[in-house]
Write an enzyme that holds these catalytic residues in place. Structure first.
Site, PDB file in Angstrom:
ATOM      1  N   ASP A 227       0.851  -1.177   0.000  1.00 39.07           N
ATOM      2  CA  ASP A 227       0.000   0.000   0.000  1.00 39.07           C
ATOM      3  C   ASP A 227       0.897   1.241   0.000  1.00 39.07           C
ATOM      4  O   ASP A 227       2.104   1.156   0.268  1.00 39.07           O
ATOM      5  CB  ASP A 227      -0.892  -0.046   1.243  1.00 39.07           C
ATOM      6  CG  ASP A 227      -1.813   1.152   1.346  1.00 39.07           C
ATOM      7  OD1 ASP A 227      -2.409   1.542   0.324  1.00 39.07           O
ATOM      8  OD2 ASP A 227      -1.933   1.712   2.456  1.00 39.07           O
TER       9      ASP A 227
ATOM     10  N   ASP B  51      -0.520   5.100   0.913  1.00 37.42           N
ATOM     11  CA  ASP B  51      -0.927   5.979   2.008  1.00 37.42           C
ATOM     12  C   ASP B  51      -0.877   5.238   3.330  1.00 37.42           C
ATOM     13  O   ASP B  51      -1.523   4.209   3.512  1.00 37.42           O
ATOM     14  CB  ASP B  51      -2.353   6.498   1.777  1.00 37.42           C
ATOM     15  CG  ASP B  51      -2.437   7.471   0.608  1.00 37.42           C
ATOM     16  OD1 ASP B  51      -1.680   8.450   0.620  1.00 37.42           O
ATOM     17  OD2 ASP B  51      -3.246   7.235  -0.297  1.00 37.42           O
TER      18      ASP B  51
ATOM     19  N   ASP C 232      -1.690  -0.593   6.037  1.00 39.31           N
ATOM     20  CA  ASP C 232      -1.996   0.005   7.327  1.00 39.31           C
ATOM     21  C   ASP C 232      -3.473  -0.088   7.667  1.00 39.31           C
ATOM     22  O   ASP C 232      -3.865   0.253   8.775  1.00 39.31           O
ATOM     23  CB  ASP C 232      -1.582   1.480   7.343  1.00 39.31           C
ATOM     24  CG  ASP C 232      -2.459   2.332   6.423  1.00 39.31           C
ATOM     25  OD1 ASP C 232      -2.598   1.954   5.232  1.00 39.31           O
ATOM     26  OD2 ASP C 232      -3.012   3.342   6.889  1.00 39.31           O
TER      27      ASP C 232
END
Length: 334
Positions: free
Chosen positions: A15, A17, A214
């Site tokens: 990922d 962000d 996250d």
């Protein structure tokens, strides 16, 4: 040589962000780790739900942050959305684009005709994140979707997006507004659906990839759905508390504080049934539960304590669709 966590896998699907950067700035240490993995020959593919920027722009941003990346090293939800549309409507179909110019460009590259108004008689709508998106564009989508035969695709449904100043509304909040007006849900192309991760794995030529993220509801759920190993990184949205409470589909295989954890041995976590409950051990930490209370022997600041807590609680609740966990009770490690 001691096995590092990363040595268990043959590619990284990461990922962006909350893992590589927050807003315009790199998360400390992340570029160095990712650059080092690539230099060691580990394929790294970046999988992003952000449909507001082209893969060229994302690759250039990563390169500027110290992670040299080519456009084919990025798989976006905009690409996934355009591919989904192209598989369901004929070439040349008019598609209302509720999102950025980058999203419109991907739609056009897929052989479809991007438009911006209901008056142009679109037969599909694609909605992706655009920080400049306003009420008029959302209303145009709702007007178009009043026709039940119009196909609606959302690139993603992330409710929030990490920024340098904190969490900001994501595409999911804007999709929810259109859904409330249109009275029906969209098809979702990006995370947490599995195809975007399988596309990334194919691009890496990988049989044993690991998904880094996250967010439990997008990265981890999607990686699990694809059948890949998952690592939750505590540099973005989710925390040890939300991970402990995670529903079954959103439980990661591993939890690390930062990407540095990839280069370290991962401690063994052992869980077993014991006296009508479950007990788990990780390092010097131990957790036990009867299914309602959760006692942890270890330091709150020690990630091994939380790993043990998760293992015990999840063993006691192996199949749940609803996030739930008690507040752990703490004692010093034995």
């Amino acid at each position: 040589m001691t096995e590092r966590l990363i040595d268990r896998f043959d590619a990284v699907l990461s990922d962006l962000d909350g893992v590589v950067y927050a807003g315009p700035h790199a998360i400390p240490g992340a570029p160095e780790i990712l650059r080092g993995l690539a230099a060691d020959g580990m394929p790294v593919i970046y999988v992003t739900n952000n449909a507001s920027r082209s893969v060229d722009t994302v690759a250039a941003h990563l390169t500027d942050l110290g992670v040299p990346t080519e456009p084919d090293g990025v798989v976006s939800s905009a690409q996934a959305g355009a591919e989904l549309l192209a598989g369901r409507v004929p070439a040349g179909t008019r598609v209302l684009v509720t999102g950025s110019q980058a999203l419109a460009d991907v739609v056009e590259a897929a052989g479809l005709v991007p438009v911006r108004s209901q008056a142009e008689e679109p037969r599909a709508v694609i909605q992706g994140f655009d920080p400049a998106l306003g009420w008029a564009a959302l209303a145009e989508a709702a007007y178009t979707l009043a026709d039940p035969d119009v196909l609606w695709v959302a690139t993603n449904t992330d409710l929030t997006i990490p920024q340098a100043r904190g969490l900001a509304p994501g595409n999911g909040t804007l999709v929810a507004a259109v859904r409330a007006a249109a009275g029906r849900p969209p098809l979702v192309a990006g995370k947490p659906e599995a195809p975007i991760f399988r596309t990334a794995a194919q691009r890496a030529g990988s049989a044993r990839p690991v998904v880094l993220g996250d967010r439990l509801d997008t990265d981890i759920r999607g990686g699990n759905a694809a059948g890949f190993a998952t690592v939750a990184v505590l540099t973005g949205v989710d925390t040890v508390h939300t991970i402990l409470a995670a529903c079954t589909a959103e439980r990661p295989d591993h939890v690390v504080e930062t990407l540095d954890g990839l280069l370290e041995p991962y401690p063994e976590v052992v869980a077993e049934a014991c006296d009508g409950g479950h007990v788990a051990r990780c390092g010097a930490a131990q957790a036990e539960t009867d299914g309602s209370r959760l006692l942890v022997r270890g330091a709150r600041s020690d990630l091994d304590s939380w790993r043990a807590a998760c293992a015990a609680w999840w063993a006691a609740h192996p199949d749940t669709d609803v996030p739930h966990a008690p507040e752990p009770e703490w004692e010093p490690a034995a």
